[in-house]
Design a protein around this motif. Structure first.
Motif, mmCIF file in Angstrom:
data_model
loop_
_atom_site.group_PDB
_atom_site.id
_atom_site.type_symbol
_atom_site.label_atom_id
_atom_site.label_comp_id
_atom_site.label_asym_id
_atom_site.label_seq_id
_atom_site.Cartn_x
_atom_site.Cartn_y
_atom_site.Cartn_z
ATOM 1 N N VAL A 256 0.870 -1.190 0.000
ATOM 2 C CA VAL A 256 0.000 0.000 0.000
ATOM 3 C C VAL A 256 0.893 1.222 0.000
ATOM 4 N N LEU A 257 0.777 2.046 -1.042
ATOM 5 C CA LEU A 257 1.661 3.196 -1.182
ATOM 6 C C LEU A 257 1.155 4.431 -0.425
ATOM 7 N N ASP A 258 -0.135 4.559 -0.240
ATOM 8 C CA ASP A 258 -0.714 5.700 0.496
ATOM 9 C C ASP A 258 -0.926 5.335 1.961
ATOM 10 N N LYS A 259 -1.413 6.298 2.724
ATOM 11 C CA LYS A 259 -1.699 6.067 4.141
ATOM 12 C C LYS A 259 -2.734 4.953 4.289
ATOM 13 N N PRO A 260 -2.441 3.923 5.052
ATOM 14 C CA PRO A 260 -3.350 2.767 5.141
ATOM 15 C C PRO A 260 -4.472 2.956 6.170
ATOM 16 N N ARG A 261 -4.812 4.191 6.438
ATOM 17 C CA ARG A 261 -5.894 4.490 7.376
ATOM 18 C C ARG A 261 -6.907 5.383 6.684
ATOM 19 N N GLY A 294 2.568 -4.103 -11.041
ATOM 20 C CA GLY A 294 2.381 -2.707 -11.413
ATOM 21 C C GLY A 294 1.836 -1.894 -10.262
ATOM 22 N N ILE A 295 1.587 -0.627 -10.573
ATOM 23 C CA ILE A 295 0.999 0.277 -9.562
ATOM 24 C C ILE A 295 -0.442 0.575 -9.975
ATOM 25 N N TYR A 296 -1.333 0.401 -9.033
ATOM 26 C CA TYR A 296 -2.769 0.552 -9.315
ATOM 27 C C TYR A 296 -3.390 1.549 -8.327
ATOM 28 N N THR A 297 -4.370 2.284 -8.818
ATOM 29 C CA THR A 297 -5.187 3.162 -7.961
ATOM 30 C C THR A 297 -6.566 2.516 -7.828
ATOM 31 N N LEU A 298 -6.909 2.115 -6.604
ATOM 32 C CA LEU A 298 -8.136 1.359 -6.374
ATOM 33 C C LEU A 298 -9.113 2.168 -5.521
ATOM 34 N N PRO A 299 -10.432 2.043 -5.809
ATOM 35 C CA PRO A 299 -11.428 2.699 -4.950
ATOM 36 C C PRO A 299 -11.527 1.985 -3.604
ATOM 37 N N VAL A 300 -11.760 2.762 -2.569
ATOM 38 C CA VAL A 300 -11.902 2.206 -1.223
ATOM 39 C C VAL A 300 -13.366 1.833 -1.005
ATOM 40 N N GLY A 301 -13.584 0.620 -0.582
ATOM 41 C CA GLY A 301 -14.933 0.171 -0.270
ATOM 42 C C GLY A 301 -15.160 0.113 1.229
ATOM 43 N N CYS A 302 -16.442 0.046 1.614
ATOM 44 C CA CYS A 302 -16.768 0.014 3.049
ATOM 45 C C CYS A 302 -18.038 -0.791 3.267
ATOM 46 N N TYR A 303 -17.998 -1.622 4.286
ATOM 47 C CA TYR A 303 -19.168 -2.409 4.696
ATOM 48 C C TYR A 303 -19.559 -1.970 6.104
ATOM 49 N N VAL A 304 -20.862 -1.687 6.280
ATOM 50 C CA VAL A 304 -21.379 -1.275 7.595
ATOM 51 C C VAL A 304 -22.443 -2.272 8.019
#
Length: 327
Positions: A256-261, A294-304
């Motif tokens: 994970v290249l960005d902040k993992p929070r 490779g390097i990928y930009t992925l959307p963040v999902g959320c389950y509530v």
């Protein structure tokens, strides 16, 4: 000597025998007259608890006491005084508007003439300590003030008051000038609320007037709008989960290249939102479709976990990951 006594007794007896019944009636009449005169002889005594009424012109109002109980000296027939009660007498004092001076105590001096005689009993003098009464008089004024609804109890967490209207929105208050000018609003009697209230309603409420003040009208119709209570709640720094294809044998490494929070904003009815725990919110990245390095930009999902709950915002919305083959 005995002869003289005998002659005297004989003359008395002769006198009594002559017109006996007439003499007896005259004697009885004399007794009745004596007792009647004695009953009408004037007497005097002190009475306590005698009421005094202060009558004011319409333009004035008394702040505090307006009826007084005083002590007086009275005179009259003894027969009337014997069982006479102070409450049988009453003093009446008329206050004139032209005698009123604003912001000054108003003094009333009592006189026996202020008390009307009752059953032949009249006031002869006033007890010195009650000779002068002090009143707090103010001008009577009227003005309009807003009506404020007051509530008791609480709605359920999933509902709230959206708007409240009073009809009429103002009421006229009448009373002492100082008190009326200081009044900012008039409250209704408490309007009950509880968990069972889930819809808008009307309530006919009585107004709570301060002591010494009259209100008109003295009731108001309160319209209460009830709506669903939606809330938002932010869950900060949620850990990021990586979802891969179940049972997959891919041999690669994910970095994970960005902040993992991630911060997540959840909205919904107040009760289920407030009941949410941190473990009920799951933030993830779906990497199950990735197969090439490779390097990928992925959307963040959320389950509530829970019904009627919505994810309103995820920040950041996307996160970069790096896929590397394992040697």
């Amino acid at each position: 000597m005995n002869h003289l006594v005998s002659r005297l007794f004989s003359r008395i007896w002769s006198f009594l025998r002559r017109d006996f019944w007439r003499k007896l009636i005259a004697l009885c009449f004399a007794f009745f007259t004596y007792f009647a005169v004695q009953a009408q002889l004037a007497g005097e005594q002190k009475l306590t608890g005698v009421p005094v009424e202060i009558r004011l012109p319409p333009e004035l109002i008394s702040v505090g006491r307006q009826d007084f109980l005083i002590a007086v000296n009275v005179k009259g027939p003894k027969s009337s005084l014997r069982n006479f009660d102070g409450k049988d007498l009453k003093g009446v004092v008329e206050v004139r508007l032209e005698d009123y001076v604003p912001s000054m105590p108003f003094k009333v001096r009592l006189h026996p003439s202020d008390f009307r005689p009752v059953k032949g009993v009249s006031v002869s003098s006033i007890d010195p300590q009650y000779g002068e009464l002090v009143l707090n008089l103010q001008r009577r004024i009227s003005r309009n003030v807003p009506v404020r609804p007051k509530f008791k109890g609480q709605l359920g967490k999933n509902y709230r008051r959206a708007d409240v209207r009073c009809i009429p929105s103002e009421t006229q208050v009448t009373g002492p000038e100082q008190l009326v000018r200081e009044l900012q609003e008039i409250s209704t009697q408490p309007i009950p609320l509880d968990d069972a209230v889930t819809e808008s309603f009307e309530y006919r409420a009585q107004l709570e007037a301060p002591s010494g003040v009259m209100v008109s009208p003295w009731r108001a119709t309160v319209q209460v709008d009830i709506v669903r209570n939606y809330e938002r709640r932010i869950f900060q720094d949620m850990p990021l989960l990586l979802l891969s294809e179940p049972g997959g044998n891919r041999r690669f490494q994910v970095e994970v290249l960005d902040k993992p929070r991630v911060d997540v904003t959840v909205s919904g009815l107040a009760q289920p939102v407030s009941a949410l725990r941190t473990g009920d919110v799951k933030v993830y990245l779906d990497i199950s479709r990735l197969s090439e390095p490779g390097i990928y930009t992925l959307p963040v999902g959320c389950y509530v976990k829970g019904d009627s709950l919505d994810v309103r915002e995820i920040y950041p919305e996307q996160i970069k990951v790096k896929i590397t083959n394992l040697r």
